[in-house]
Design an enzyme around this catalytic site. Structure first.
Site, PDB file in Angstrom:
ATOM      1  N   ASP A 108     -24.474  45.915 -23.889  1.00  0.00           N
ATOM      2  CA  ASP A 108     -24.814  44.749 -24.701  1.00  0.00           C
ATOM      3  C   ASP A 108     -25.762  43.810 -23.959  1.00  0.00           C
ATOM      4  OD1 ASP A 108     -24.254  42.917 -27.015  1.00  0.00           O
ATOM      5  OD2 ASP A 108     -23.445  41.659 -25.408  1.00  0.00           O
TER       6      ASP A 108
ATOM      7  N   GLU B 297     -29.076  47.877 -25.297  1.00  0.00           N
ATOM      8  CA  GLU B 297     -29.560  46.965 -26.326  1.00  0.00           C
ATOM      9  C   GLU B 297     -30.540  46.022 -25.627  1.00  0.00           C
ATOM     10  OE1 GLU B 297     -28.180  43.419 -29.365  1.00  0.00           O
ATOM     11  OE2 GLU B 297     -27.246  43.689 -27.420  1.00  0.00           O
TER      12      GLU B 297
END
Length: 765
Positions: free
Chosen positions: A444, A497
């Site tokens: 993330d 990401e």
């Protein structure tokens, strides 16, 4: 499921920290002994009884007070009296302090192995071993390895490890808190009393440890820490806890040896032989707390067991290859969706036990489904029981808020330049892949880790040593973590990401890259959603939004993401973004999915999108499964299912997802008609698929598209098919390529293009 089950090797030298068998004080603590160590200074007793002694082992436990003479000292606040039991000998303790400091003397040639029989105020008795009668079970090599990124010692040494010491069963607690004045383990086994189990410090490494015999699986615990200035901190959860209480409770939970029997040996044996770049990867992103609930039972969550029985068969039937879980590392606040975790080594207890989670993964592998985990190494929440100011100092986070505080999310940022912190995080990555057999990690918010000035104005950040905005410590951490995961868990993947143009995110570290296996293609997602949300009459002016992504499509190993981030915070659902009347909205969505599945790159779709969820995602509600009673919603679901099956079963559509040689433009410039077409080619000769999209509501007959080879081209997918809710315009199942040149090709197809539709043709023969 615990990370260790072993017989601890007993040791008596905890390094240059607190001595094991002598009455001497810890630095800064009251004098613990007087002449020759034969008597105990009252100040030392008072300090231990007030939980303010930095070296409890210098006072408690067995101490030699003369030739063949030993004194055993214990804190027993709950005891009316106590008896020292050594073999057949029974010796009464003397109570030396009104709050429960007891002393007994025994003649012994060596350090005695003893038990203490406690007589409680109600007259009951219980016998137990004394934690201070055991030596240390750590060694300096383990502690030194806590600074080596890529090792697994974090979860085999730290935390609450079950095992045997001197033949006695118990738990060894170990925690990194180098600046603490005193650390105790507290729990429901000692009335949460910090006086009862103060720990031993290894100064070479800052590790506090204690072996506590007789504890039981399922008991709750935390660490009570007195900071360097003497302040008593809020009780801290174990950073390496393998289980935690169900929020809002915040304690860590003792785990035993897992009795779960894995059945996925076949999956694990073949996993390392796969090359993910050349295989089909279609990911179903799921939030376990809202995929489905049980409204008849207070809208409760499904359990891991129930999810294994319902979610996995659903994903299998839909043709997805992987499930990506929003973070399930234990987190305190439901509304964070797991992106602000506290216990990184514990699967959330919201859905069951750690073994229940292992069974869920095992069931997925048995069904041929891989499991990915959203992993959050970039930041952590401010909750008092968490990592923030863990030992009274900024231990895991930077002290300077320009480096250590994330303004957007109100969270702390890890100090990647501290070796112990990077080792902790990298070990956590290995833990999920190796202990829970997960098949990959989606990392993330990588962009927030890479840039020192991420979401900061001038003056709100500190440049690196060269004056740049690159976070050199984070870069080093990411590279070493990727190296460790691919080395120790072959066949798994890491996915970044990362929303910027940082070069080489998915390139190997030896080539200067960050070492990820894949990167989310955020640019493709943004551009194509912008195009598909535009009214068809205006799409000719936005045609570049469809084509621009192919300029860089092979610069990284990309995943095409339609994630949860696109259906929250007022963005509406995917279906809600589509223009036009109801029929056109569904036609647009089906055409867009066809375009996506035919486009180079692995696929990711957030739950609900596959059947055209109408409302925005709400983490507190189940998906609207009743919509499948509507033929249009059911048609979207069937289209996604058939796209997955076509994608995974057609090498031309996946085997060269990351290679420019597997893609060829056929029609890129027909913006007036909003028509686009390309060829996908597999690794073997003759493996060809043609993708054609018509993004206007106008059917077009006699539309010629060049193809690279002769042969019959089967119409393998048509998003306008009547079975999906379309108008059933098509090409009668397929066409033979004609010898007419078109678009630079020696052969061509003369097609009928349905309105607002994507077709995929697969060459046969």
């Amino acid at each position: 499921m615990t990370a260790i089950d072993e017989t601890f090797a007993p040791r008596t030298d905890p390094g240059t920290g607190s001595p094991r068998l002598a009455d001497v004080p810890a630095p800064g603590s009251p004098s613990a002994s007087a002449a020759g160590g034969h008597s105990l200074h009252p100040d030392a007793v008072a300090a231990v009884m007030s939980a303010d002694h930095g070296d409890a082992f210098a006072v408690l436990g067995p101490h030699q007070v003369g030739p063949g003479a030993w004194e055993v000292r214990a804190i027993l606040p709950e005891a009316q009296g106590a008896t020292l039991v050594v073999g057949e000998q029974r010796i009464a303790f003397d109570k030396r302090h009104p709050d429960g400091f007891f002393v007994a003397r025994i003649a012994s040639e060596g350090r005695p192995l003893y038990e203490i029989e406690v007589t409680f105020w109600d007259g009951t008795r219980r016998r137990r071993y004394d934690p201070y009668g055991f030596g240390s079970s750590l060694n300096q090599q383990d502690i030194d390895n806590l600074r080596e990124i890529g090792t697994n010692v974090v979860y085999t040494v730290l935390g609450a490890q079950i095992g045997r010491l001197d033949g006695i069963d118990g738990y060894r607690f170990a925690v990194w808190a180098p600046n603490a004045r005193r650390v105790s383990v507290v729990g429901d086994f000692n009335e949460w009393d910090g006086r009862r189990h103060p720990m031993r410090l290894w100064q070479n490494g800052g590790i506090w440890e204690l072996f506590v015999p007789g504890l039981k699986v399922g008991q709750n615990y935390k660490f009570e820490i007195r900071g360097p200035d003497g302040t008593l901190l809020p009780l801290k959860a174990d950073p390496v806890a393998f289980a935690a209480q169900h929020p809002p409770a915040t304690a860590s939970v003792l785990q035993g040896t897992s009795e779960f029997a894995w059945r996925d040996s076949g999956w694990m044996a073949t996993r390392g032989k796969r090359d993910p770049r050349h295989t089909a990867i279609s990911i179903y992103e799921a939030h376990l707390g809202s995929w489905a609930r049980v409204p008849d039972e207070g809208n409760r969550y499904l359990t891991y067991k129930e999810l294994g029985e319902r979610l996995i068969p659903y994903v299998t039937e839909m043709g997805f290859t992987h499930i990506e879980l929003l973070p399930i590392t234990e987190f305190p606040f439901d509304g964070s969706w797991g992106y602000q975790p506290v216990s990184l080594f514990a699967p959330t207890s919201r859905f069951g036990t750690p073994d229940d989670f292992a069974a869920f993964v095992d069931a997925a592998h048995e069904a041929g489904i891989g499991i990915l985990l959203d992993w959050v190494p970039g930041h952590f929440p401010l909750d008092a029981h968490g990592l923030g100011q863990f030992d009274g100092t900024h231990l895991y986070e930077h002290a300077d808020p320009r480096q250590g505080f994330h303004q957007d999310w109100g969270t702390y940022i890890y100090n990647f330049g501290r070796a112990e912190v990077s080792t902790f995080l990298a070990a956590n990555a290995r833990f999920w892949l190796e202990h829970y057999h997960l098949d990959g990690l989606r990392v993330d918010a990588v962009a927030s880790m890479l840039y020192l000035d991420y979401s900061r104005r001038a003056g709100e950040w500190i440049p690196n040593q060269y004056g740049g905005n690159e976070n050199l410590d984070a870069i080093n951490f990411l590279r070493k973590t990727n190296e460790a995961t691919y080395s120790h868990a072959p066949g798994t993947i890491t996915v970044a990401e990362e929303s910027t143009s940082w070069p080489g995110v998915s390139h190997p570290t030896y080539a200067g890259g960050l070492g990820f296996g894949f990167k989310w293609n955020m640019g493709w997602m943004h551009d194509t959603l912008q195009f598909i949300a535009t009214d068809p009459i205006h799409r000719r002016y936005h045609h570049h939004d469809l084509t621009f992504g192919l300029l860089y499509a092979f610069s990284e190993n990309f995943v095409l993401p339609l994630s949860h981030d696109e259906v929250v915070h007022g963005k509406g659902s995917l279906l809600g973004k589509m223009p036009g009347d109801r029929w056109q909205k569904f036609a647009n969505l089906r055409a867009y999915f066809g375009f996506m599945w035919g486009h180079p790159g692995k696929k990711l779709l957030f739950m609900g999108g596959e059947f055209g969820q109408e409302r925005e995602w709400n983490h507190n509600q189940s998906l609207d499964w009743h919509l499948l009673e509507d033929p249009l919603h059911r048609g979207v679901k069937d289209a996604v299912r058939d796209l997955n099956r076509l994608y995974t079963g057609t090498p031309a559509l996946h085997s060269r997802d990351t290679e420019a040689a597997g893609f060829q433009w056929l029609v890129a410039d027909d913006q007036d008609n909003s028509v686009i077409a390309w060829a996908r080619q597999g690794r073997e000769q003759g493996e060809v698929a043609i993708v054609v999209s018509n993004f206007t509501p106008v059917p077009r007959e006699g539309y010629r598209v060049g193809v690279p080879e002769a042969g019959f081209y089967r119409e393998a997918f048509n998003s306008d098919a009547g079975i999906y809710g379309g108008s059933n315009v098509g090409n009668m199942g397929g066409l033979h390529a004609e010898g007419t040149q078109s678009h630079g090709q020696g052969h061509s197809l003369c097609l009928t293009l349905p309105p607002l539709a994507t077709m995929i043709f697969v060459r046969e023969g």
